[in-house]
Scaffold this motif. Sequence first.
Motif, PDB file in Angstrom:
ATOM      1  N   LEU A  30      -6.745  11.050   7.751  1.00 45.47           N
ATOM      2  CA  LEU A  30      -7.289  10.539   6.492  1.00 45.47           C
ATOM      3  C   LEU A  30      -6.551  11.014   5.259  1.00 45.47           C
ATOM      4  O   LEU A  30      -6.706  10.475   4.188  1.00 45.47           O
ATOM      5  N   GLU A  84     -12.713   3.569   4.283  1.00 46.13           N
ATOM      6  CA  GLU A  84     -12.045   2.272   4.404  1.00 46.13           C
ATOM      7  C   GLU A  84     -10.842   2.361   5.313  1.00 46.13           C
ATOM      8  O   GLU A  84     -10.240   1.349   5.656  1.00 46.13           O
ATOM      9  N   HIS A  85     -10.501   3.567   5.695  1.00 45.60           N
ATOM     10  CA  HIS A  85      -9.370   3.747   6.597  1.00 45.60           C
ATOM     11  C   HIS A  85      -9.623   3.016   7.922  1.00 45.60           C
ATOM     12  O   HIS A  85      -8.674   2.613   8.587  1.00 45.60           O
ATOM     13  N   TRP A  88      -8.712  -0.611   7.540  1.00 44.61           N
ATOM     14  CA  TRP A  88      -7.270  -0.604   7.295  1.00 44.61           C
ATOM     15  C   TRP A  88      -6.508  -0.469   8.613  1.00 44.61           C
ATOM     16  O   TRP A  88      -5.503  -1.135   8.843  1.00 44.61           O
TER      17      TRP A  88
END
Lengths: 199, 472
Positions: A30, A84-85, A88
Motif C-alpha cells: 500500500l 482503492e488499491h 486498482w
Amino acid sequence: MEPLRIHQGIVCPINRANIDTDQIIPKQFLKRIERSGFGQFLFYNWRFDDEGNPNPDFPLNQPQYKGASILVAGENFGCGSSREHAPWAVQDFGFRVIIAPSFADIFKNNTVKNGILAIQATEEQVQTIMKKAETEGYTLTINLEDQIVYDSEGFKFTFDIAPYPKEMLLNGWDEIGVTLKYEEKIAQYEQSKQLVHTK
Amino acid sequence: MERPKNIIQKIWEQHVVHREEGKPDLLYIDLHLVHEVTSPQAFEGLRMNGRKVRRPDLTFATMDHNVPTRQRLVIEDPISKKQIDTLQQNCEEFGIPLAHIHHPDNGIVHVIGPELGLTQPGKTIVCGDSHTSTHGAFGALAFGIGTSEVEHVLATQTLWQAPPKTMNVKVKGKLGKGVTAKDLILAIIGKFGVKFGTGYIIEYTGEAIREMSMDERMTVCNMSIEGGARAGLISPDETTFEYLRGRKHVPQGKAFEEAVTRWKSLATDEGAEYDAVVEIDATEVEPQVTWGTNPGMCIPISANVPNPEDADKANDREEIKRALEYMGLEAGQPISSVKIDHVFIGSCTNSRLSDLRKAAEIIRGKKVHPSVKAIVVPGSFSVKMAAEKEGLDKVFTDAGFEWRNAGCSMCLGMNDDLIPSGERCASTSNRNFEGRQGKGARTHLVSPEMAAAAAIAGHFVDVRTFSAQEVG
Ligand code: SF4
C-alpha cells in the motif's frame, strides 16, 4: 477510461466467498505512490508462495486463464477496508468485469470509479459459470446497454444496475469527466463568490 | 418569512453548484488541504489524464504523517522519504502552495489550517484525512475524503454529495474544574457509541461549548468522526472571530469587519430544526480514560474496567472480552490502578499551545515516573516556537519529557515513533484501535492534563485531586 458497452472475454473463476481487500491486495503493497502497477500484486499471497514462486494451483497462474478479463467469485467480494488499491489492482491486472452473488458496498462504489463493471448474479448463475469456466477458453459476452450476460452455448441471464453508474461505464466516463461537463456552472459559481486564496 | 435554518443547511445551500433529480448535489469546495500519504495517486491520476489542478490557489499542502520528530531532516525510511519527495514534486508541478518540512508554516494539517487562518466560518473544507472534521470548530463544513475524491476535487474543485442529515448534540450546563473538552467528547462517544453519528453532520451547541476556547472546540470537532459523523461543527461567535483576527490568510481591517458580519449570519437560526437531537449533561462529565480498542470504550477515572458478564448482548460480551484481552486488563479492575509505560502528548486532537500549557502546569517542578517514557510532540512548528518562547520546553524537559519536533508522530506510528508490543501508552490522540501506535501496542486515550498526571504518577490518576497528592 475505456467505454464498456459490449465486452467479450475469457472467464477466470475463483471459487471462494468473502474475498477481502487484504487478499485482493496485501497491506505491504500500500505504501506505493503510484496508482498503476498494482496488478502484479493482485491476490499476491495466493498467487505466490513464501519464496515468491507462482503457486500452480491458483487459477490466475494457469495457462488456460491467461488473458482472462472476467473474474467470477463467491459472495461478499471486496469486503474489508475502503482502500482503492483493491480495484486498482483488479483493473491493472486486466479485468473489466467481476461477477459475484454480492459485493461489499465500498468496493462496489470504487469499481465504477475505476471503470470496472461489477455484476451481481444469483448464486446459481455464478455456480453455473464456475463449472463452465473449467473448460479451456470459456468466454462470456456482456452487453451493458441491454444488461445481459451470455455465452455461445445458449446460457444467458439479465442483471440490474443503477442508471448513474451504467451511464458512466457505458461512456467510459470517470466521475471527473462527468463533472467537467458542468464546467461552465462551476466557473459561474466561482465568479459569484469571494474565494479565499491560499497563496 | 423564510424557514429557520441550522448552520449546516445554510453552508450547504450556499455551495450547491448544480442540483438535479436523481443525482447527488454538486458541491463547491472552498479549501482543499493535502498531505503526503493520500495524495500521490490522485496527482498521478491527473497526469495520466492530462488534467490540471483547477484551483491551486484554493489548495494547500503540508507534510505531517511521515515526518520524523527527532531529527527532522533525516528521513531514514525510504518509502516515507519517497512520499515526502513526491508531494514536493507534485506541488511544484501543479503550482500548489506547500508548507514543506523546512517551512515555518509546517505542521499537522489540522493544526496549521486554523493557525494560518485558512480555516474560516462558512467554508467547505476537505482533505484526504478523516480528522478534517477538526475545522468544523470554526463553523466550517469540513470532512474527510478518499483518494478518488481527492483527485476529483483537484480537477474540478467540487464533489458530488447527497445532502446530509443533521444532528444537534446539545451540551447542557458547564464542565467542572479539571474536566476538559477531550473528556466531553470521549463521554459523548462513550454514551452514544461509535456509530451514533453515521450518516449525519453534527452541530454541537450549549453553554459548555460556548465557553470553550477555539483550541478546545477543535478537540471536540476533531473526534466527531470517532462517533461516526463525517463532520461536526460549531456556530461561530466572538471567540471564533477573536481567534481569526490578524491571522495570515484572513481579510484585514475593514474587510475583516465585513467578513465578521457575513460569518455572524451563518449561526443557526432560532427555532431551526435537525433530523436528530441528543443531549448530554456537562456537569456530570468526569475526566475520562479509554480502556478498550475503540474510543467509545471509555469510563470515568473513578470507575472500574467493565466486566463482559455485565453486558446484555452476547456480541457485546465477546467484544469486551476481546478488547480486555488485547489491552491486558482485568474485568473490574479500577482504571486508576493501571500502570503505564509511555505517555504521548500530541496529535491533531491535543497538540496546540493551550494543550501544552495545561499539561505543563500539571508537571511543573515534578519528575516523570522512572518507569515511564514520555514525549511531547507539538502540533506545528509555530506551536513549538510559541511554547519555547514561554519556556514550556524547559518545564517538560526538566520533568524528564522528550521535547520533539512537530508532526503526527506516535498518533499513528508511520514514522519511527512506535510503542513496542504489549506496552501501554497514555495518549492524547484520537484512536485506540488495535495496532494503531504499533503492533500489539495498548493505547489509552486521555486529555493532556490526565496524560501529564499519569506520566508523573506512573498510573492513571484523577487530575482534579492530583496536585494535592503526594507523588510517588
Ligand atoms: S495527528 Fe493522527 S489523527 Fe491527526 S492527522 Fe495526524 S495521523 Fe491523523
